[in-house]
Enzyme design. Structure first.
Site, PDB file in Angstrom:
ATOM      1  N   HIS A  22       0.845  -1.192   0.000  1.00 24.40           N
ATOM      2  CA  HIS A  22       0.000   0.000   0.000  1.00 24.40           C
ATOM      3  C   HIS A  22       0.876   1.235   0.000  1.00 24.40           C
ATOM      4  O   HIS A  22       1.782   1.358   0.813  1.00 24.40           O
ATOM      5  CB  HIS A  22      -0.922  -0.004   1.227  1.00 24.40           C
ATOM      6  CG  HIS A  22      -2.128  -0.865   1.028  1.00 24.40           C
ATOM      7  ND1 HIS A  22      -3.402  -0.360   0.999  1.00 24.40           N
ATOM      8  CD2 HIS A  22      -2.238  -2.180   0.797  1.00 24.40           C
ATOM      9  CE1 HIS A  22      -4.256  -1.354   0.776  1.00 24.40           C
ATOM     10  NE2 HIS A  22      -3.579  -2.470   0.654  1.00 24.40           N
TER      11      HIS A  22
ATOM     12  N   TYR B 216      -8.963   5.919   7.323  1.00 21.39           N
ATOM     13  CA  TYR B 216      -9.141   6.323   8.723  1.00 21.39           C
ATOM     14  C   TYR B 216     -10.142   7.484   8.731  1.00 21.39           C
ATOM     15  O   TYR B 216      -9.864   8.532   8.135  1.00 21.39           O
ATOM     16  CB  TYR B 216      -7.827   6.815   9.323  1.00 21.39           C
ATOM     17  CG  TYR B 216      -6.770   5.736   9.547  1.00 21.39           C
ATOM     18  CD1 TYR B 216      -6.003   5.247   8.494  1.00 21.39           C
ATOM     19  CD2 TYR B 216      -6.531   5.231  10.825  1.00 21.39           C
ATOM     20  CE1 TYR B 216      -5.031   4.273   8.709  1.00 21.39           C
ATOM     21  CE2 TYR B 216      -5.560   4.264  11.049  1.00 21.39           C
ATOM     22  CZ  TYR B 216      -4.818   3.788   9.984  1.00 21.39           C
ATOM     23  OH  TYR B 216      -3.850   2.829  10.199  1.00 21.39           O
TER      24      TYR B 216
ATOM     25  N   PRO C 146      -4.072   0.760  18.716  1.00 22.52           N
ATOM     26  CA  PRO C 146      -3.826   0.276  17.349  1.00 22.52           C
ATOM     27  C   PRO C 146      -3.884   1.338  16.253  1.00 22.52           C
ATOM     28  O   PRO C 146      -3.538   1.046  15.107  1.00 22.52           O
ATOM     29  CB  PRO C 146      -4.932  -0.769  17.146  1.00 22.52           C
ATOM     30  CG  PRO C 146      -6.000  -0.424  18.120  1.00 22.52           C
ATOM     31  CD  PRO C 146      -5.324   0.205  19.292  1.00 22.52           C
TER      32      PRO C 146
ATOM     33  N   LYS D 179       1.222   0.212  15.041  1.00 23.60           N
ATOM     34  CA  LYS D 179       2.620   0.092  15.473  1.00 23.60           C
ATOM     35  C   LYS D 179       2.938  -1.124  16.340  1.00 23.60           C
ATOM     36  O   LYS D 179       4.107  -1.524  16.450  1.00 23.60           O
ATOM     37  CB  LYS D 179       3.025   1.350  16.284  1.00 23.60           C
ATOM     38  CG  LYS D 179       3.175   2.579  15.451  1.00 23.60           C
ATOM     39  CD  LYS D 179       4.467   2.560  14.654  1.00 23.60           C
ATOM     40  CE  LYS D 179       4.398   3.419  13.428  1.00 23.60           C
ATOM     41  NZ  LYS D 179       4.430   2.732  12.166  1.00 23.60           N
TER      42      LYS D 179
ATOM     43  N   TYR E 246       4.297   6.566  10.044  1.00 26.65           N
ATOM     44  CA  TYR E 246       3.399   5.451   9.727  1.00 26.65           C
ATOM     45  C   TYR E 246       4.160   4.329   9.012  1.00 26.65           C
ATOM     46  O   TYR E 246       3.979   3.147   9.319  1.00 26.65           O
ATOM     47  CB  TYR E 246       2.240   5.951   8.852  1.00 26.65           C
ATOM     48  CG  TYR E 246       1.105   4.958   8.748  1.00 26.65           C
ATOM     49  CD1 TYR E 246       0.021   5.024   9.617  1.00 26.65           C
ATOM     50  CD2 TYR E 246       1.114   3.946   7.796  1.00 26.65           C
ATOM     51  CE1 TYR E 246      -1.024   4.103   9.543  1.00 26.65           C
ATOM     52  CE2 TYR E 246       0.081   3.023   7.707  1.00 26.65           C
ATOM     53  CZ  TYR E 246      -0.986   3.114   8.587  1.00 26.65           C
ATOM     54  OH  TYR E 246      -2.006   2.206   8.512  1.00 26.65           O
TER      55      TYR E 246
END
Ligand code: RFL
Ligand code: PHB
Length: 390
Positions: A72, A201, A292, A296, A383
């Site tokens: 991704h 998100y 979450p 990580k 990220y």
């Protein structure tokens, strides 16, 4: 029995550690209190950082990840009226992979079993002894009911947040930092092709929602729920209605399907020190937990395992004890960075009561991420994961 490293716990931390040690010719024995089937089915994290993927590949367990993992190149951030794509390779030159923790665990267990290396499942009464001496031991009862003792040089406590290794350190020597959040995640696995090409998100006045995936036919979705919510109050219909509302966007539709699994996970930030006490070293969730939202937890467990493997391998070679002595300090730099990032993502995306001031700050931050390259770059590099050695 006698080995060099006794490892408590066959989660990502313990399995990666054992695998890297074996590649360098260091012996280990793993003890795990669950069954092989159980740990291979337990639904948890889904996103691998670039560094985790590179490590799995270079250490020889990346074949299925290469075939089935989904690369991704970004995520979507969403709030009412806006769906913003962040392009990770463009922002920081790295990507992430969607490949479930269960798959990573299956690959590592398969490699261990194929090499006929010791891994005891379904053990009970695990205990660690003499950790302050040079002759530490781990005792346990094996699946057949036989009492066993492992004599070793080092014990690796990779037994997660409910393990016995952290609590074996005297309370007078321990210090903890914790933040409990007043919400949790209701997670579902759905027999439905993902409705989005990237992880999504979403901030919504009803609470956070997220759309992830496991394969081209399986979606993984999450809803923010109150800490006291009970699963039995969430029918499949109610879950889909709420997901459809919170993830809604113009000209976009959420594909629904049969729910294969439902669970509620509380959210917590937690650090427990020391990560080393005598001959006992802690790695992964045994020493720290993150909520979450930043994806990580698993990656941090793998990063600890890599660091600890290098330190133990070094201790049998020319570098002596220096890397073992530096383990906690080196690991903590990444741990606290990830603590901050996970707390920040969580605080930006979850609603907390009806505080209008907090809500405007969250929206201001989301708008900033969508307009400032510097802000987006900071999210992207955290990220996708800071490089090892950072
Ligand atoms: P694990 O994976 O918990 O592995 C620890 C292993 O130790 C075993 N064990 C023992 N064995 C022998 N004797 C004892 N006395 C033992 N006590 C425990 C356990 O059975 C287990 O097999 O820890 P590790 O290796 O440090 O890996 C950490 C990750 O698993 C964890 O950070 C992430 O999965 C966190 N997490 C998530 N992270 C994400 O990034 N995204 C997610 O969606 C996500 N979902 C989750 C999660 C963690 C969860 N937990 C721990 C409750 C969902 C859940 C439910
Ligand atoms: C998941 O796919 O389970 C997942 C992905 C990203 C997160 C958390 C969980 O931040």
């Amino acid at each position: 029995m006698r080995t060099q490293v006794a490892i408590v716990g066959a989660g990502p931390a313990g399995l990666v550690l054992a695998h890297l040690l074996n590649n360098a010719g260091v012996e280990s024995v793993i003890v795990e209190n669950r069954s092989r089937n159980y740990i291979q089915a337990r639904l948890r994290a889904g996103v691998l950082e670039q560094g985790t993927v590179d490590l799995l590949r270079s250490s020889g367990v990346g074949q299925r990840l290469d075939r089935e993992g989904l690369r991704h190149d970004g995520i979507y951030l969403q709030w009412p009226g806006t769906r913003q794509h962040l392009d990770f390779p463009e922002l920081c030159g790295r990507s992430v992979w969607v490949y479930g923790q269960t798959e990573v665990v299956k690959d590592l267990v398969a490699a261990r079993v194929a090499n006929d290396l010791p891994l005891y499942f379904e053990v009970s009464d695990t205990a660690v002894h003499n950790i302050e001496t040079d002759l530490p031991t781990v005792t346990f009862t094996d699946a057949d009911g036989n009492a066993q003792t492992i004599h070793c040089d080092v014990i690796a406590g990779c037994d997660g947040s409910h393990g016995i290794c952290g609590p074996a350190i005297p309370a007078s020597a321990r210090r903890t930092w914790a933040r409990d959040y007043p919400y949790g995640w209701l997670g579902v696995l759905a027999q439905a092709p993902p409705s989005t090409d990237e992880l999504l998100y979403a901030w919504h006045p009803h609470g956070f929602a997220m759309h992830s995936m496991r394969s081209p036919s399986i979606s993984r979705l999450y809803l923010q729920v109150g800490v006291a919510e009970r699963l039995q109050d969430w029918s499949d219909d109610r879950i889909w209605t709420e997901l459809t509302t919170r993830l809604a966007h113009e000209d976009w539709e959420l594909t629904t399907g049969q729910l294969l699994d439902k669970s509620i996970t509380p959210m917590r930030s937690f650090v427990s020190l020391p990560m080393r006490y005598g001959r006992l070293f802690l790695a992964g969730d045994a020493a720290h937990i993150v909520p979450p939202t930043g994806a990580k937890g698993l990656n941090l467990a793998v990063a600890d395992a890599k660091l600890l493997a290098d330190a133990i391998i070094g201790s049998y070679g020319s570098s002596g004890a220096s890397l073992l002595d530096a383990y906690q300090e080196t690991a903590l730099r990444r741990v606290w960075r990830c603590m901050h990032f996970s707390w920040w993502m969580t605080s930006m995306l979850h609603t907390d009561g009806d505080d209008p001031f907090a809500r405007e700050l969250q929206l201001a931050q989301l708008r900033y991420l969508s307009t400032s390259r510097a802000a987006a770059q900071s999210l992207a590099e955290n990220y996708t994961g800071l490089p090892y050695g950072w």
